[in-house]
Design an enzyme around this catalytic site. Structure first.
Site, PDB file in Angstrom:
ATOM      1  N   CYS A  33       0.836  -1.206   0.000  1.00  0.00           N
ATOM      2  CA  CYS A  33       0.000   0.000   0.000  1.00  0.00           C
ATOM      3  C   CYS A  33       0.871   1.257   0.000  1.00  0.00           C
ATOM      4  O   CYS A  33       1.582   1.488  -0.968  1.00  0.00           O
ATOM      5  CB  CYS A  33      -0.995  -0.039   1.163  1.00  0.00           C
ATOM      6  SG  CYS A  33      -2.368   1.118   0.932  1.00  0.00           S
ATOM      7  N   GLU A  36      -2.544  -9.029   3.361  1.00  0.00           N
ATOM      8  CA  GLU A  36      -2.862  -9.554   4.693  1.00  0.00           C
ATOM      9  C   GLU A  36      -4.356  -9.608   4.955  1.00  0.00           C
ATOM     10  O   GLU A  36      -4.805 -10.189   5.932  1.00  0.00           O
ATOM     11  CB  GLU A  36      -2.143  -8.735   5.771  1.00  0.00           C
ATOM     12  CG  GLU A  36      -2.707  -7.348   6.070  1.00  0.00           C
ATOM     13  CD  GLU A  36      -2.322  -6.255   5.067  1.00  0.00           C
ATOM     14  OE1 GLU A  36      -1.784  -6.583   3.996  1.00  0.00           O
ATOM     15  OE2 GLU A  36      -2.574  -5.075   5.379  1.00  0.00           O
ATOM     16  N   HIS A  65      -4.034  -5.049  -0.059  1.00  0.00           N
ATOM     17  CA  HIS A  65      -3.624  -5.550   1.253  1.00  0.00           C
ATOM     18  C   HIS A  65      -3.602  -7.077   1.237  1.00  0.00           C
ATOM     19  O   HIS A  65      -4.632  -7.710   1.464  1.00  0.00           O
ATOM     20  CB  HIS A  65      -4.569  -5.033   2.339  1.00  0.00           C
ATOM     21  CG  HIS A  65      -4.395  -3.579   2.590  1.00  0.00           C
ATOM     22  ND1 HIS A  65      -3.422  -3.079   3.427  1.00  0.00           N
ATOM     23  CD2 HIS A  65      -5.021  -2.514   2.066  1.00  0.00           C
ATOM     24  CE1 HIS A  65      -3.475  -1.766   3.418  1.00  0.00           C
ATOM     25  NE2 HIS A  65      -4.441  -1.382   2.594  1.00  0.00           N
TER      26      HIS A  65
END
Lengths: 212, 257
Positions: free
Chosen positions: A86, A192, A190
């Site tokens: 990001c 994650e 993202h």
């Protein structure tokens, strides 16, 4: 005493972002992760992940205040793998237009700009969108074109060199969602928070250059 | 193409999932981590946790819930309820939430939106609005009033004016609940959602009234970017996977995981 490259995977804490989610997701892949904001650890790392959320300028300030900018450049020169997430990806470029012009690390030529107002395209770009590949990047192993990942951002990277674009995503324009030049990788989404596809991206990064 | 999101909402009280209509008849409905895991496996695109604890201790427990869920499930999390300051926001974000939703605190002190955006970015700050339709003199134009404190307190503030102001202050998403429709299973308030979608250029999560798959299709077709439901999913009346397959068949952009 720690020897050179005694940290297999370093997660850089620039003081602004939430490292917790990235750390926990990485733990499903490897348990050899160190979180640090110390310049000396950067040069001991085998590979580095640079997560970033929030405003570009605050993120760069976080790196500068911790004296991390030069060590990151030195780390890149060594040729070891570096992944920005990001705002961590955006930081690789020359500058960002977020809240005025702010200088980035300048490793990749290009800049960061806001999505323009277009009909039916709301800003921030929030939610699950698809990856379309420009090149066969190692980061994209076992991922299919059209797979969905989670985005949450208002600004995107505009690389000067089209060869640096590894994947794009369609949001009114085809913006650069994965960048790669040699050992430097960046993802605008993202991983994650992107379930299986995200874990695959992180796993590909952790295993870059390793024979399975 | 950006997919439309289906978002289950979990009401959390003192660290447990609770069920109840309009904050009455609340009953324990289990462990939030288990529930989050089920929704994740069913293909939920995001989870919203709404903390309805009445005490400071109850609010503390939500931080643990967020951390546990974030540890185990790799899905976007939005957390709201009881957030009064940027410090509250920071705690929840550090625990692993991706977005913070603010409601009453923002009405009482709009500056908190600006402060939150400056620290964490607009993409992090969701404005939650509880809206109730009001009678207008001409009975033709629609107006809605903002309610706070879990829908108990009218404010006299016009919903559209408030949302415009909050977006100008930086709010990056709107979570819009129709109090008239909430718990009725009679469908989302399409007029309300359309009015907001046309008013501001940030993503819109529609909430309140979902009872059938068609309701999701309706609201996602008139400008909402995401549709939220709570009891419908909790009670197993509707499976998220089946809902998403239904919506995909109608050619709405949907992530089929």
């Amino acid at each position: 005493m720690m020897s050179q490259q005694s940290i297999p995977l370093l997660l850089i804490d620039a003081g602004t972002g939430n490292l917790h989610s990235v750390f926990q997701t990485l733990r499903t892949i490897t348990d050899q992760i160190v979180i640090s904001d110390k310049p000396e650890d950067v040069l001991k790392a085998g590979r580095i992940i640079l997560p970033g959320v929030g405003a570009f300028s605050g993120f760069m300030q976080g790196l500068q205040q911790r004296n991390l900018v030069d060590p990151i450049h030195d780390f890149i020169k060594k040729g070891n793998p570096l992944l920005g997430i990001c705002v961590g990806m955006q930081a690789f470029f020359d500058y960002s237009e977020e809240n005025g012009n702010h200088k980035g690390l300048g490793h990749l030529p290009g800049f960061v700009q806001e999505f323009q107002n277009m009909p039916n395209l709301k800003v921030p770009h929030t939610g699950w969108n698809q990856l379309w590949f420009r090149v066969k990047a190692l980061l994209l192993q076992n991922i299919s074109p059209g797979d969905y990942v989670y985005f949450n951002h208002s600004y995107y990277c505009v690389p000067e060199n089209p060869g640096d674009i590894a994947a794009t995503t369609d949001y009114g324009i085809d913006f650069c969602s994965i960048v790669q030049r040699e050992n430097v990788y960046g993802v605008q989404f993202h991983p994650e928070k992107s379930q299986k596809v995200g874990i695959q991206v992180l796993s590909n990064f952790v295993n870059l250059g390793r024979k399975s | 193409m950006l997919a439309k999101r289906i978002i289950p909402c979990l009401d959390i009280k003192d660290g447990r999932v609770v069920k109840g209509i309009n904050f009455v008849n609340i009953r324990d409905a289990g462990d939030p981590v288990d529930q989050a895991r089920v929704y994740n496996e069913e293909g939920a695109d995001e989870l919203v946790f709404l903390d309805i604890s009445a005490t400071a201790f109850g609010h503390e427990t939500v931080v643990h819930v967020v951390r546990e869920v974030a540890n185990q499930i790799h899905i976007p999390l939005t957390v709201g309820g009881g957030i009064r300051s940027v410090e509250d926001m920071r705690k929840i974000l550090l625990a692993g939430a991706d977005k913070i939703s603010i409601n009453s605190a923002a009405v009482l002190n709009p500056e908190i939106i600006k402060q939150g955006c400056a620290l964490f970015g607009s993409q992090c700050i969701v404005l939650a609005v509880d809206a109730r339709k009001t009678q207008t003199e001409d009975a033709v134009t629609n107006k809605w009033e903002v309610f706070i404190n879990g829908g108990r307190k009218p404010t006299g503030i016009d919903v559209l004016e408030w949302i415009k102001q909050a977006v100008d202050l930086g709010a990056g998403e709107i979570l819009l609940t129709s109090m008239d429709r909430d718990g009725t299973h009679s469908g989302y308030d399409l007029e309300l959602n359309q009015a907001v979608s046309e008013l501001v250029n940030v993503p819109l999560i529609a909430s309140g009234g979902a009872g059938a798959m068609q309701h999701f299709a309706d609201v996602l077709s008139i400008g909402a970017d995401a549709a939220l439901a709570a009891s419908l999913f909790h009670d197993g009346q509707m499976k998220i996977r089946e809902l998403k397959q239904y919506l995909a068949k109608l050619n709405l952009p949907i992530r089929l995981a």
